[in-house]
Design a protein around this motif. Sequence first.
Motif, PDB file in Angstrom:
ATOM      1  N   PHE A 264       0.839  -1.200   0.000  1.00 52.01           N
ATOM      2  CA  PHE A 264       0.000   0.000   0.000  1.00 52.01           C
ATOM      3  C   PHE A 264       0.872   1.248   0.000  1.00 52.01           C
ATOM      4  O   PHE A 264       0.676   2.160  -0.807  1.00 52.01           O
ATOM      5  CB  PHE A 264      -0.936  -0.016   1.217  1.00 52.01           C
ATOM      6  N   ARG A 265       1.871   1.276   0.899  1.00 52.88           N
ATOM      7  CA  ARG A 265       2.795   2.423   0.953  1.00 52.88           C
ATOM      8  C   ARG A 265       3.556   2.582  -0.363  1.00 52.88           C
ATOM      9  O   ARG A 265       3.749   3.689  -0.852  1.00 52.88           O
ATOM     10  CB  ARG A 265       3.770   2.271   2.112  1.00 52.88           C
TER      11      ARG A 265
ATOM     12  N   TYR B 153       2.633   1.790  -3.434  1.00 55.75           N
ATOM     13  CA  TYR B 153       1.771   2.389  -4.464  1.00 55.75           C
ATOM     14  C   TYR B 153       1.432   3.847  -4.117  1.00 55.75           C
ATOM     15  O   TYR B 153       1.481   4.720  -4.985  1.00 55.75           O
ATOM     16  CB  TYR B 153       0.473   1.597  -4.628  1.00 55.75           C
ATOM     17  N   ARG B 154       1.099   4.100  -2.862  1.00 52.21           N
ATOM     18  CA  ARG B 154       0.737   5.461  -2.434  1.00 52.21           C
ATOM     19  C   ARG B 154       1.892   6.426  -2.645  1.00 52.21           C
ATOM     20  O   ARG B 154       1.692   7.538  -3.153  1.00 52.21           O
ATOM     21  CB  ARG B 154       0.329   5.442  -0.952  1.00 52.21           C
ATOM     22  N   ASP B 155       3.101   6.013  -2.266  1.00 51.45           N
ATOM     23  CA  ASP B 155       4.262   6.881  -2.393  1.00 51.45           C
ATOM     24  C   ASP B 155       4.599   7.211  -3.842  1.00 51.45           C
ATOM     25  O   ASP B 155       5.291   8.193  -4.111  1.00 51.45           O
ATOM     26  CB  ASP B 155       5.478   6.259  -1.707  1.00 51.45           C
TER      27      ASP B 155
ATOM     28  N   TYR C  11      -0.151   6.430  -7.079  1.00 53.32           N
ATOM     29  CA  TYR C  11      -1.232   5.664  -7.702  1.00 53.32           C
ATOM     30  C   TYR C  11      -2.537   5.873  -6.941  1.00 53.32           C
ATOM     31  O   TYR C  11      -2.540   5.886  -5.714  1.00 53.32           O
ATOM     32  CB  TYR C  11      -0.884   4.167  -7.747  1.00 53.32           C
ATOM     33  N   PRO C  12      -3.642   6.030  -7.667  1.00 56.52           N
ATOM     34  CA  PRO C  12      -4.943   6.150  -6.988  1.00 56.52           C
ATOM     35  C   PRO C  12      -5.316   4.798  -6.380  1.00 56.52           C
ATOM     36  O   PRO C  12      -5.258   3.769  -7.047  1.00 56.52           O
ATOM     37  CB  PRO C  12      -5.905   6.539  -8.115  1.00 56.52           C
ATOM     38  N   ILE C  13      -5.674   4.826  -5.090  1.00 56.48           N
ATOM     39  CA  ILE C  13      -5.964   3.591  -4.365  1.00 56.48           C
ATOM     40  C   ILE C  13      -7.375   3.643  -3.807  1.00 56.48           C
ATOM     41  O   ILE C  13      -7.774   4.643  -3.209  1.00 56.48           O
ATOM     42  CB  ILE C  13      -4.956   3.384  -3.211  1.00 56.48           C
TER      43      ILE C  13
ATOM     44  N   HIS D 287      -9.913   1.295  -1.255  1.00 59.01           N
ATOM     45  CA  HIS D 287      -9.855   0.250  -0.241  1.00 59.01           C
ATOM     46  C   HIS D 287     -11.244  -0.319   0.007  1.00 59.01           C
ATOM     47  O   HIS D 287     -12.203   0.442   0.179  1.00 59.01           O
ATOM     48  CB  HIS D 287      -9.251   0.800   1.061  1.00 59.01           C
TER      49      HIS D 287
END
Length: 145
Positions: free
Chosen positions: A127-128, A130-132, A135-137, A139
Motif C-alpha cells: 500500500f505504501r 503504491y501510495r508513495d 497511484y490512486p488507491i 480500499h
Amino acid sequence: MTRVDFHSNVPGKLAYACRLVRKAYLSNDGGHKVIVVGDQAALQAFDTQLWTFSQLDFLPHCGLRHPLADQTPILLADAAEPLDDAPHHDILVNLSPEPPPLFARFARLIEIVGDDDADRAAARDRFRFYRDRGYPIQHHDVGRA
C-alpha cells in the motif's frame, strides 16, 4: 495511470479471488481479461479452485506461457515471470506478497489481502509502495461487509 484496489480482511483468499475473476470475466461491458500473479504454490491452488469453486461456471484459464495464452481471458503467471510480453493489460490480480513487476502497464491492479497478520503486514508495505508513487488507491474492507 493504473488504478489500485485493495480488498482486505478477506477470509478464504483464493475463493474470493475466484469470485472477483469470475465477476470481471462475466461483466456486462464485454468482460475483462485478467492475469493472476503469485508464487507457484498459490497459482496451483488457485487453478484447482477455479475448477471447483462453482459447478455452474467455467472460467477459461491457462498459464501465461501456454500456446493459447493470447486467446485465453484468464491467465496465471508466476510472480518471478516478466509480464512485459503479456497478451493483454486489463486487470492484474496480485496473490503475491510483493508488488508485481510491470504492474503499471495494467489498467487496474487488485490486491487481495487475507485476514492473517503476515498477509496484512506485507499488504501495508505494498500500500505504501503504491501510495508513495502517486497511484490512486481504493480500499474495500471485506471483513466489515
